[in-house]
Design an enzyme around this catalytic site. Structure first.
Site, mmCIF file in Angstrom:
data_model
loop_
_atom_site.group_PDB
_atom_site.id
_atom_site.type_symbol
_atom_site.label_atom_id
_atom_site.label_comp_id
_atom_site.label_asym_id
_atom_site.label_seq_id
_atom_site.Cartn_x
_atom_site.Cartn_y
_atom_site.Cartn_z
ATOM 1 N N LYS A 1 0.834 -1.203 0.000
ATOM 2 C CA LYS A 1 0.000 0.000 0.000
ATOM 3 C C LYS A 1 0.867 1.250 0.000
ATOM 4 C CE LYS A 1 -1.060 0.315 5.000
ATOM 5 N NZ LYS A 1 -0.677 1.712 5.314
ATOM 6 N N ARG B 1 1.626 6.056 -3.180
ATOM 7 C CA ARG B 1 2.541 7.021 -3.788
ATOM 8 C C ARG B 1 2.334 7.095 -5.291
ATOM 9 N NH1 ARG B 1 4.623 5.562 0.909
ATOM 10 N NH2 ARG B 1 6.169 6.878 1.989
ATOM 11 N N GLN C 1 5.794 10.381 6.311
ATOM 12 C CA GLN C 1 4.695 10.661 5.381
ATOM 13 C C GLN C 1 4.520 12.157 5.142
ATOM 14 O OE1 GLN C 1 1.208 8.630 6.825
ATOM 15 N NE2 GLN C 1 2.144 6.611 6.640
ATOM 16 N N ASP D 1 7.013 -0.249 11.334
ATOM 17 C CA ASP D 1 5.852 -1.114 11.110
ATOM 18 C C ASP D 1 6.145 -2.588 11.364
ATOM 19 O OD1 ASP D 1 4.178 0.973 10.526
ATOM 20 O OD2 ASP D 1 4.372 0.793 8.357
#
Length: 411
Positions: free
Chosen positions: A11, A16, A137, A286
């Site tokens: 994802k 992006r 981000q 993550d």
């Protein structure tokens, strides 16, 4: 356990590429686009461009779309999200965009969504400075609109740079689509030239998601060297754009051996007596939840640092891990004060909760990290299992494929 698992598409790459496609004006085909909630929200927002765009819990979509909408001259939109999204800070990005001339208004609490955005032509008059320790981000959102600015964008990142592999992924994708963007040698400055995106091919194919592979490595680690175990995860590449590809080495210390051959991952569990496991997750936050749970369940003490960004994810992941692992008898320390970005387990224990229900806090990675615990506990109950659709919609079906028994329990 001998199976082939087709992992979901990344994802991170999907979102992006969707923004870059929108900025480029080239309607090229994106193959293997992620079908997760976060990407579907992004896809719908860019396609329909409604007056109010509700991204739900999709943090990437909130940040990328905020920058995208800010440079859409003459358009006006409101961007909002879930209750948790309204608690996730966005002030760093808004301030950066405002320094380029963006017209952005907070509709509720200052520093947080929802936002009213009146699109304008933006321009970078001088070197723009941003805190490099915040979510990557924010930085990626700024970089991707850089080619659209009249003078391009020069971005200086102050302090320790968090999740740099995600910034490098953004730059690599921008260059793939014709932009001129690079780190300035020997200084923490990124230079984006005012060269529009271009793409000469008819399509782009998204890689499988390396962060999803982490949960399968966790499973193999918890199975403790079952000789018949062999999982093939096709499509994963050593040369991936994804920083989370380090997971193939990260799990060495947690009982997994990974063999890369022909861009295919084969995982075989091998337990090692390694003592205390130490790792800094600042470049791959993550992956932390899968590692933390796997270490506790395999009785491997650890000191994990670089976890500051976990406080502002879908939930406060540090607090969530401490709460839910306590139900299974593990006492973790850290996560606040001087140890804000550190989690520590030195075999601290407490009384287990009888028939525990693992809360997911609307966080997909909590559900996927705790589900494999049933290998050690016999069974585990996961609340709100549907949260996995945020990144890995077929997770439960894939578990069934390799022999896990899954049933819905009435409350």
């Amino acid at each position: 356990m001998r199976e082939r698992i087709d992992l979901p598409a990344s994802k991170s790459i999907s979102n992006r590429v969707l923004i870059i496609r929108a900025l480029s004006g080239c309607d090229f085909q994106i193959n293997n686009l992620s079908n997760c909630d976060d990407t579907n929200v992004m896809l719908a927002g860019l396609k329909d461009m409604p007056e109010t765009i509700d991204v739900g819990a999709a943090g990437t979509s909130m940040r990328f779309l905020t920058a995208y909408l800010a440079q859409l001259d003459g358009q006006e939109h409101v961007i909002t999200g879930s209750a948790r999204m309204k608690q996730r800070p966005i002030k760093v990005l808004v301030n950066a965009l405002r320094s380029l001339g963006a017209d952005i208004e907070y509709l509720e609490e200052v520093g947080f969504p929802p936002l009213k955005i009146r699109g304008k032509k933006l321009n970078c008059q001088a070197v723009l400075e941003m805190d490099g320790s915040v979510s990557s981000q924010y930085i990626s959102a700024m970089l991707m609109i850089g080619p659209m600015l009249e003078s391009g964008l020069k971005l200086r990142l102050n302090g320790e740079i968090a999740s740099r592999p995600y910034i490098d992924m953004t730059l690599a994708l921008m260059r793939h689509f014709g932009a001129k963007a690079k780190w300035v040698e020997n200084v923490p400055v990124i230079d984006v030239e005012p060269v529009p995106y271009s793409f000469s091919l008819d399509s782009f194919t998204v890689e499988p998601d390396w962060s999803a592979a982490a949960f399968w490595l966790e499973i193999m680690a918890l199975r403790n060297n079952q000789d018949e175990d062999r999982l093939i995860l096709p499509g994963l590449s050593e040369n991936s754009l994804q920083g989370d590809s380090v997971v193939r080495n990260l799990f060495f210390g947690c009982g997994c051996f990974l063999n890369m051959a022909d861009h295919t991952l084969v995982s075989e569990s091998k337990i090692k007596d390694i003592g205390n496991l130490v790792n800094n997750f600042s470049k791959c936050p993550d992956l932390a939840q899968a590692m933390v749970v796997a270490c506790c369940m395999n009785d491997i003490p650890f000191v994990f640092s670089g976890l500051e960004s976990l406080h502002i994810k879908e939930t406060d992941r540090i607090a969530a891990l401490k709460n839910e692992l306590a139900k299974l008898g593990f006492v973790l320390h850290g996560g606040d004060g001087a140890e804000e970005g550190t989690l520590i387990w030195q075999r601290g224990s407490c009384k287990k909760t009888k028939q525990p229900v693992i809360e997911t806090y609307k966080d997909h990675r909590m559900a996927m990290a705790f589900a494999p615990c049933c290998i050690k506990t016999g069974e585990i109950c996961i609340a709100e299992p549907e949260v996995v659709t945020k990144s890995y919609p077929s997770f439960w079906e894939d578990l069934k494929k390799v022999g896990f028994s899954i049933e819905e329990v009435e409350e």
